[in-house]
Every structure is written in C-alpha cells, then in structure tokens.
Scaffold this active site. Structure first.
Site, PDB file in Angstrom:
ATOM      1  N   ASN A 174      -0.915   0.589   3.958  1.00 39.58           N
ATOM      2  CA  ASN A 174      -1.791  -0.187   4.835  1.00 39.58           C
ATOM      3  C   ASN A 174      -3.166  -0.335   4.204  1.00 39.58           C
ATOM      4  OD1 ASN A 174      -2.618  -1.373   7.439  1.00 39.58           O
ATOM      5  ND2 ASN A 174      -3.807   0.504   7.695  1.00 39.58           N
ATOM      6  N   HIS A 198      -7.212  -0.677   5.297  1.00 38.56           N
ATOM      7  CA  HIS A 198      -8.116  -0.455   6.434  1.00 38.56           C
ATOM      8  C   HIS A 198      -9.551  -0.753   6.005  1.00 38.56           C
ATOM      9  CE1 HIS A 198      -9.570   1.160  10.201  1.00 38.56           C
ATOM     10  NE2 HIS A 198     -10.442   1.890   9.539  1.00 38.56           N
TER      11      HIS A 198
END
Length: 234
Positions: free
Chosen positions: A111, A113
């Site tokens: 991911n 972020h």
C-alpha cells in the site's frame, strides 16, 4: 518474466498511472492483470480502459459483509492470473481489507500512504500532518497487515512542510514522490530483493545505479529525501 499484479483503486488512480507509465517505459518489470475499483465512477477505471487493461467494478455496498466483498476480490484477482507469484497493489484503495483477503495473498499486498508512518495513519495523512504543524511530511510504501497503515515499511520519501500549509497545499508535493517510490517498491519486489524480518524490510543490494536525490536547495517543490535510494528510471 514480468511480475503479475492486481491494482486496487477507489479514486483518481494517479498512482495507477505512474505504475502504467513505468511499465510502458520498460523500467518496471510488471504486468497489470486486473484493476479493481469499489466505486463505479473512479477515474482509475478510465485509466485502465485507455491502456486496454482488464478492469472490474465491485461495489462493496452490494455485499452483505466485508468478508464477502473481500472474497469476491480474491476470486477476481485469482481468475485474472495473479497467483502465488503475483502481487496486489493498493493504490488509493479506501477500504480496510480483512483476513479473508490477506490470508489469500499473505505477504503479497502493498500500500501507499501519504504520511511518514507510523505517524498520521488514516484517511487524511497529509492533512493531519499539516494540521499538526510538522516540518517534514512525506509518504510510505508498506506491506499490508490487518491493522490499518501498520505493516513493515519498504520505502519512504520525506518532503518539507511549510508553515501555515493545509493538506491541499501539501498534497501535490507528497504525491509527486508517491509516483516515484511506489513503482520502485514494486520493481524491488519483482526482482525478489525484499525480505521481511519481523518489522524490518531488508533490501538486497544490486549493481544498479542510484538515481540520486533531488537537489537540496530551498525550493520545497524540488527537495526530497528518499530511503532506500531510488534507482535509475524511478
């Protein structure tokens, strides 16, 4: 052989575009087998269409539970050809995945972020950082765990935060670096150079030249610190 990946999006898909661009430039050894969006009008779907990439819209509101939704994603990704040798990339995907999903792709979900984790997790990392008054903000690529924005860190980029800026003013500076570090992290994974030891991600050294850091002047839009260093092409 190219790394098969699935990309999950919820919004504009600018990080998806950065991945597509690096693949088309020949510096990222990956093939996007499927783009999944949980929102029908996400512009990331339009990006997939433009580049003839298979896509699927799965509306989470149409499922009885998070687990049912995640199982539908698992089935779609598997059917698209992202097997045990592939990677799932969360590129602005605004859903917390459950153990149903993470167990299917154990240690194979990453991911991006928009904050320097573990500081400022959550949906508005850049806004929270700006509101707090930090002097250094940035972005993080990490492996995904059940706890939100908590997995082992692969690479981070730090950028200046100006006094009085809000999240909207800070965001473009962070996003510029997201578009560089995310494809780089995927390439490291594709080359088999990442090894997770507890919370530490070791990067195996290669003979590739580093791209170097942006010039360390006083112009915030051109200054950043990235570690591990970016390699040529990223």
């Amino acid at each position: 052989m190219s790394l098969p990946i699935a990309v999950l999006v919820s919004g504009s898909g600018s990080n998806l575009q950065s991945i597509i661009d690096r693949i088309e430039q020949g510096v990222l050894d990956a093939e996007i087998k499927l783009v999944i969006s949980n929102k029908a009008r996400a512009f990331g779907i339009e990006r997939a269409k433009k580049h003839n990439i298979p896509y699927k819209v799965l509306l989470h509101t149409e499922f009885r539970s998070r687990e049912d939704f995640d199982q539908a994603m698992v089935d779609a990704i598997t059917e698209a050809g992202v097997g045990e040798d592939g990677l799932v990339v969360m590129a602005g995907f605004m859903r917390i995945v459950t153990p149903v999903f993470l167990s299917a792709f154990a240690n194979r979900v990453i991911n991006i972020h928009p904050a320097l984790l573990p500081s400022f997790p959550g949906v508005d990392g850049q806004g929270d950082a700006a509101d707090y008054g930090v002097k250094i903000a940035g972005c993080t690529v990490h492996f995904v765990e059940e706890k939100m924005d908590h997995g082992p860190v692969i690479i981070q980029a730090a950028v200046p935060c100006q006094a009085g800026e809000d999240g909207n003013e800070l965001s473009p500076r962070i996003l510029k670096m997201e578009h560089r570090i995310f494809p780089q992290a995927i390439q490291w994974y594709a080359e088999g150079r990442l090894k997770v030891n507890d919370r530490h991600v070791d990067l195996r050294v290669s003979g590739k030249r580093c791209a170097g850091q942006p010039k360390a002047d006083l112009e915030p839009s051109t200054y950043a610190l990235v570690w591990p260093p970016l390699e040529e092409g990223f």
